[in-house]
Design an enzyme around this catalytic site. Structure first.
Site, PDB file in Angstrom:
ATOM      1  N   ARG A 295       6.154  -2.794   4.562  1.00 19.59           N
ATOM      2  CA  ARG A 295       6.921  -1.629   4.990  1.00 19.59           C
ATOM      3  C   ARG A 295       8.397  -1.905   4.741  1.00 19.59           C
ATOM      4  O   ARG A 295       8.906  -2.959   5.138  1.00 19.59           O
ATOM      5  CB  ARG A 295       6.693  -1.347   6.477  1.00 19.59           C
ATOM      6  CG  ARG A 295       5.247  -1.012   6.769  1.00 19.59           C
ATOM      7  CD  ARG A 295       4.998  -0.699   8.230  1.00 19.59           C
ATOM      8  NE  ARG A 295       3.560  -0.555   8.442  1.00 19.59           N
ATOM      9  CZ  ARG A 295       2.995  -0.396   9.632  1.00 19.59           C
ATOM     10  NH1 ARG A 295       3.748  -0.348  10.714  1.00 19.59           N
ATOM     11  NH2 ARG A 295       1.687  -0.270   9.736  1.00 19.59           N
TER      12      ARG A 295
ATOM     13  N   GLN B 174      -2.327  -6.912  10.164  1.00 18.71           N
ATOM     14  CA  GLN B 174      -2.725  -6.518  11.511  1.00 18.71           C
ATOM     15  C   GLN B 174      -4.209  -6.815  11.697  1.00 18.71           C
ATOM     16  O   GLN B 174      -4.945  -6.893  10.725  1.00 18.71           O
ATOM     17  CB  GLN B 174      -2.506  -5.015  11.707  1.00 18.71           C
ATOM     18  CG  GLN B 174      -1.084  -4.581  11.479  1.00 18.71           C
ATOM     19  CD  GLN B 174      -0.908  -3.075  11.617  1.00 18.71           C
ATOM     20  OE1 GLN B 174      -1.778  -2.311  11.238  1.00 18.71           O
ATOM     21  NE2 GLN B 174       0.224  -2.675  12.144  1.00 18.71           N
TER      22      GLN B 174
ATOM     23  N   HIS C  39     -10.463   0.839  11.660  1.00 14.90           N
ATOM     24  CA  HIS C  39     -10.586   2.285  11.794  1.00 14.90           C
ATOM     25  C   HIS C  39     -12.024   2.617  12.125  1.00 14.90           C
ATOM     26  O   HIS C  39     -12.945   2.104  11.501  1.00 14.90           O
ATOM     27  CB  HIS C  39     -10.120   2.984  10.517  1.00 14.90           C
ATOM     28  CG  HIS C  39      -8.650   2.804  10.297  1.00 14.90           C
ATOM     29  ND1 HIS C  39      -8.142   1.783   9.547  1.00 14.90           N
ATOM     30  CD2 HIS C  39      -7.594   3.478  10.815  1.00 14.90           C
ATOM     31  CE1 HIS C  39      -6.819   1.837   9.586  1.00 14.90           C
ATOM     32  NE2 HIS C  39      -6.453   2.852  10.342  1.00 14.90           N
TER      33      HIS C  39
ATOM     34  N   HIS D  71      -7.605   4.920  14.938  1.00  9.22           N
ATOM     35  CA  HIS D  71      -6.866   3.761  14.427  1.00  9.22           C
ATOM     36  C   HIS D  71      -6.694   2.825  15.607  1.00  9.22           C
ATOM     37  O   HIS D  71      -6.280   3.276  16.676  1.00  9.22           O
ATOM     38  CB  HIS D  71      -5.458   4.148  13.966  1.00  9.22           C
ATOM     39  CG  HIS D  71      -5.386   5.284  13.000  1.00  9.22           C
ATOM     40  ND1 HIS D  71      -4.917   5.138  11.730  1.00  9.22           N
ATOM     41  CD2 HIS D  71      -5.693   6.602  13.124  1.00  9.22           C
ATOM     42  CE1 HIS D  71      -4.922   6.308  11.107  1.00  9.22           C
ATOM     43  NE2 HIS D  71      -5.398   7.211  11.931  1.00  9.22           N
TER      44      HIS D  71
END
Length: 638
Positions: free
Chosen positions: A366, A384, A388, A514
Site C-alpha cells: 500500500r 495479514q 474471506h 473480510h
RNA sequence: GCCGAUGUAGCUCAACGGUAGAGCAACUGACUUGUAAUCAGUAGGUUGCCAGUUCGAUUCUGGCCAUCGGCUCCA
C-alpha cells in the site's frame, strides 16, 4: 424565593442561607477537604458557583479523575493565556483534555516550534504566581459573538455560532478571556505541576482542506511528584519502543531505499513465521483453507473490485513492459479480497459449498502517505492473517461467532488483556438501505454481546459496503492500533457477480466477510514487542535456549547440549567464546533468551546443566535429560 | 500529503566557518573464566544526498531523501 435551603454534605443535612458558594459551604461544613471544584446534585461546577436550591454537594479533589481533568483543562487555558501574551496576533481555537494531558490549537502568525515551549512555560509560571482569579461569566450568545468578533477571534466566533444555547459561559483570568463550559480551578495558583511536551500541526476541525493550526501538547498533575512519575513512565515506555527493540534484538531494520518496508532478519523472520504457523494450526480447527494468490493484476480487476475508485491513490501501479503506450496497466495488490472473489467465481458454487473460508498470507503493498509511516505499526509492505468467508445471509451470525471466538482465543493466548472492540456503523457514503444497515449492525453487535465482549460504537466508520468490528490494541505509549477486524461486505459479491445455487435450485448471492485476527503481522509484531518488552513466550522466542560454557574444557559438552536441543526441534545455540560467564549471561539476557544452560566442569562430569531462566534470580541444577524434557514441556498456544 | 524537529563510525552520542572524537560493537592478542560488561591494541567517516554562499562548509542558506512527534488517512 426561599432564603434558606437544605444542603447535604457528607450525608449530613444542613440548613443554610441561599446563595452561598459551593466552595464556602464545603469549607464550612465538610471536614478538612481542599477541593478544586464541586459536584452539586451530580453536576460539576466551580467552587464559586452560588447554591440557590436544595442540593447534595460533594468536593472534587485535585487527585480525583474529574479533578485531574479540570486541572488539565485549566492548564490548557493558562497556556493559551501565556501564548496570547507572548505572541500577539495569535488566535485561539479549541483546547480539550486528552488521556494523560491536554492540547490547545492556535492560529499563530508563524507556527510554533519546540524552542517556544520553555518561553511559554515560564510565562505560565509567572501567571501562576500572579494568582489570577478564574471567574465565570455568562452572557447571551450574540453578546459573546460580538465580544470575540471585536477581539478578532474568528475561530471562537465560528464555534459560538455553532452552539445552540442562548446563553454561553466564558472564563476570565486577569485580562484574558476564553469561551468555555467549565468548570475550572478557582485561581491560577492551583496549577503547580505541568509540562509542555510537544508541538504539532493539526487541521482546523480535523479536516485537511482547512487551515493548519499549530497545536501544543502538555500535561498537568496534582503534584510535582505525580508529574515526575508520569514522565518517568514515559521514559520506560520509550525503552520498549519496538523500533529500539528490533534493533537491539536483531529482528528487523529499515533502509531508506524501501521506505516503510521492513527487512526481517533471521530472528525476526522466526517470530513472523511462528505467528503464521500458529494461525495455520487454528485454521485447521476453525475450518479455514489456505490459498495462494497472485501479486499483480491488470487494472481491470481493480476497476471491477472498486479499488480503482476508492483506493487507487494508495496503490503501487506498474506494467509488464509490453504496453506500447507506457501506461501503468497493472496494480500490485493492496488487499486479497479481489483474488478470493476470482477464486470463488472460478467454479460453479452450491449452497453446499458454503461457508467457504479462504485464508491468505499473501503480501500486500500500500502506497501509504509518507508522513504516516511508523516503524512496524504503519508500513507499506505487509502480510495479514487474512481470510474471506463466502456464506449465505443466514450463516453470517455463526461466522461472526466463530471469528470472535478465535479472536478471544488468540488474544488470551498472547496475553493481551486490554483489547478494545468497536462497531463501525453506517457511513454517509453507503450502499443499501438504512434498515438493512441497522439490521446488519445488530448482527455484529449481537455477536459481540453474545461472546461477552464490551464494545463502543464508532459512528459512521463502517466501510461503504458494510458495518465492521474493529479490534484495537495499545502500544507502549498507549497509542491504539487496529489489529483484528471483521467486516461484512454486500458489495464485492455484487461487483464480481458471485452466485451460488440455493437448495431450491435458484440463484442466490453470497455475502462476503473480510476478517483478520492478528491483522497485519508487521503491526502485530510491533505491538507484541512493546507489550512484552521483547520477552516473548517460549514458542515465539527467536532463540529459545543458549548454552553458556565456562571454559574451553567444556566446549564439546556445550556443543553437544545445543545439538541435542536442536535435534529435539528447538532453536538453540552454544556460546563457547572466550568470555567470562557474566558477560555471556548479560548478552543472553539482552537477547531475551528464555533458557540459559550454564555448563562448567562440574556439569560436564555429571552430564547436567545449571539452568538460568530469563530474568531469573537464581539458577537450578538438573540433568541433561530433565532439561530437554523441560523444553519439551513448554506449551504451544494450540 | 500537511506542521514541527532530527540526520556525524554498525549502535548511543560529543565537537566545530579552518585536517571530526568518545563509549559500546567489530578485528587482533593476552587472560581460562561460576550467573547482567576482563584487559590491551588495531581498524573504522566524502558528517543523509545535491546545489549555493565562502579563501575554506560537517558547521551557514536552499532543494531533495529518510526518520521522529503530531494532523489527515488507515490494517
Amino acid at each position: 424565593m426561599s432564603s434558606e435551603i437544605r444542603v447535604t454534605i457528607d450525608g449530613v443535612v444542613h440548613t443554610v442561607a441561599s446563595g452561598s458558594s459551593a466552595g464556602e459551604l464545603l469549607r464550612q461544613l465538610a471536614n478538612g477537604v481542599r477541593p478544586i471544584a464541586a459536584r452539586v446534585n451530580g453536576k460539576l461546577v466551580d467552587l464559586s458557583r452560588p447554591v440557590t436550591e436544595d442540593a447534595a454537594i460533594e468536593p472534587v479533589s485535585a487527585e480525583s479523575p474529574e479533578g485531574i481533568d479540570i486541572l488539565r483543562h485549566s492548564t490548557a487555558h493558562l497556556m493559551a493565556q501565556a501564548v496570547q501574551t507572548l505572541y500577539p496576533g495569535t488566535q485561539v481555537t479549541i483546547g480539550p483534555t486528552i488521556e494523560d494531558g491536554f492540547y490547545y490549537d492556535f492560529a499563530p502568525p508563524t507556527p510554533f516550534t519546540v524552542d517556544d515551549l520553555p518561553k511559554i512555560e515560564s510565562k505560565m509560571r509567572e501567571l501562576v504566581k500572579a494568582d489570577l482569579k478564574v471567574q465565570r461569566v455568562e452572557m447571551p450568545r450574540q453578546e459573546a459573538i460580538a465580544l470575540f468578533d471585536s477581539m478578532r477571534e474568528k475561530y471562537k466566533v465560528e464555534i459560538i455560532q455553532g452552539i445552540p444555547e442562548e446563553r454561553v459561559s466564558l472564563y476570565r483570568q486577569g485580562d484574558w478571556v476564553d469561551l468555555c463550559r467549565g468548570p475550572h480551578v478557582p485561581s491560577t495558583r492551583y496549577l503547580k505541576a505541568f509540562k509542555l511536551t510537544s508541538v504539532a500541526g493539526a487541521y482546523w476541525r480535523g479536516d485537511e482542506h482547512n487551515a493548519m493550526l499549530s497545536r501544543i501538547y502538555g500535561t498537568a498533575f496534582p503534584s510535582k511528584e505525580a508529574l515526575e512519575e508520569h514522565l518517568r513512565m514515559l521514559e520506560l515506555a520509550r525503552a520498549r519502543d519496538h523500533r529500539k527493540l528490533g534493533r537491539e534484538m536483531g529482528l528487523f531494520f529499515f533502509d531508506p531505499l524501501a521506505p516503510g518496508s521492513p527487512f526481517f532478519l533471521p530472528k525476526g523472520a522466526i517470530i513472523y513465521n511462528q505467528l503464521i504457523e500458529y494461525m495455520r494450526r487454528l485454521y485447521r480447527r476453525y475450518g479455514f483453507e489456505e490459498v495462494i494468490t497472485p501479486q499483480i493484476f491488470k487494472n481491470q480487476l481493480w476497476r471491477t473490485s472498486g479499488h480503482w475508485e476508492m483506493f487507487r491513490e494508495n496503490m503501487f501501479l506498474t506494467t509488464d513492459g509490453e504496453n506500447a503506450a507506457g501506461e501503468l496497466d497493472y496494480g500490485v495488490k493492496p488487499m486479497n479480497c479481489p483474488s478470493h472473489a476470482l477464486m470463488y467465481r472460478s467454479e460453479k458454487r452450491s449452497y453446499r459449498d458454503l461457508p467457504l473460508r479462504l485464508a491468505d498470507f499473501g503480501r500486500l503493498h500500500r502506497a501509504e502517505r509518507s508522513g504516516t509511516l511508523h516503524g512496524l505499526t504503519r508500513v507499506r509492505a505487509m502480510s495479514q492473517d487474512d481470510a474471506h468467508i463466502f456464506c449465505t445471509e443466514d450463516q453470517i451470525a455463526d461466522e461472526i461467532d466463530r471469528n470472535l471466538r478465535m479472536v478471544r482465543e488468540v488474544y488470551d493466548a498472547l496475553g493481551f488483556g486490554a483489547i478494545e472492540l468497536k462497531l463501525g456503523t453506517m457511513p454517509d457514503k453507503h450502499l443499501g438501505s438504512v434498515e438493512q444497515w441497522r439490521q446488519r449492525e445488530e448482527v455484529l453487535g449481537g455477536a459481540m454481546r453474545r461472546n461477552g465482549f464490551d464494545f463502543e460504537l464508532n459512528p459512521g466508520e463502517g466501510a461503504f459496503y458494510g458495518p465492521k468490528i474493529e479490534i484495537y490494541v495499545p502500544d507502549a505509549l498507549k497509542r491504539k492500533w487496529q489489529a483484528a477486524t471483521i467486516q461484512l461486505d454486500f458489495n464485492m459479491p455484487e461487483r464480481f457477480d458471485l452466485e451460488y445455487t440455493a437448495s431450491a435450485g435458484s440463484r442466490a448471492r453470497p455475502v462476503m466477510i473480510h476478517r483478520a485476527v492478528l491483522g497485519t503481522l508487521e503491526r502485530f509484531i510491533g505491538v507484541l514487542l512493546e507489550h512484552t518488552a521483547g520477552v516473548l513466550p517460549f514458542w515465539l522466542a527467536p532463540e529459545q535456549m543458549r548454552v553458556l560454557s565456562l571454559s574451553e574444557k567444556v566446549e564439546d559438552y556445550a556443543g553437544e547440549i545445543a545439538r541435542l536441543a536442536r535435534e529435539a526441534g528447538f532453536r538453540a545455540s552454544a556460546d563457547i567464546r572466550n568470555e567470562k560467564l557474566g558477560f555471556k549471561v548479560r548478552e543472553a539476557e539482552l537477547a531475551r533468551i528464555p533458557y540459559m544452560a550454564v555448563v562448567g566442569e562440574r556439569e560436564a562430569a555429571a552430564r547436567a546443566v545449571s539452568l538460568r531462566r530469563l530474568r531469573g534470580e537464581k539458577s537450578q541444577s538438573l540433568s541433561l535429560e530433565a532439561f530437554i524434557e523441560m523444553l519439551k514441556a513448554e506449551p504451544l498456544p494450540c
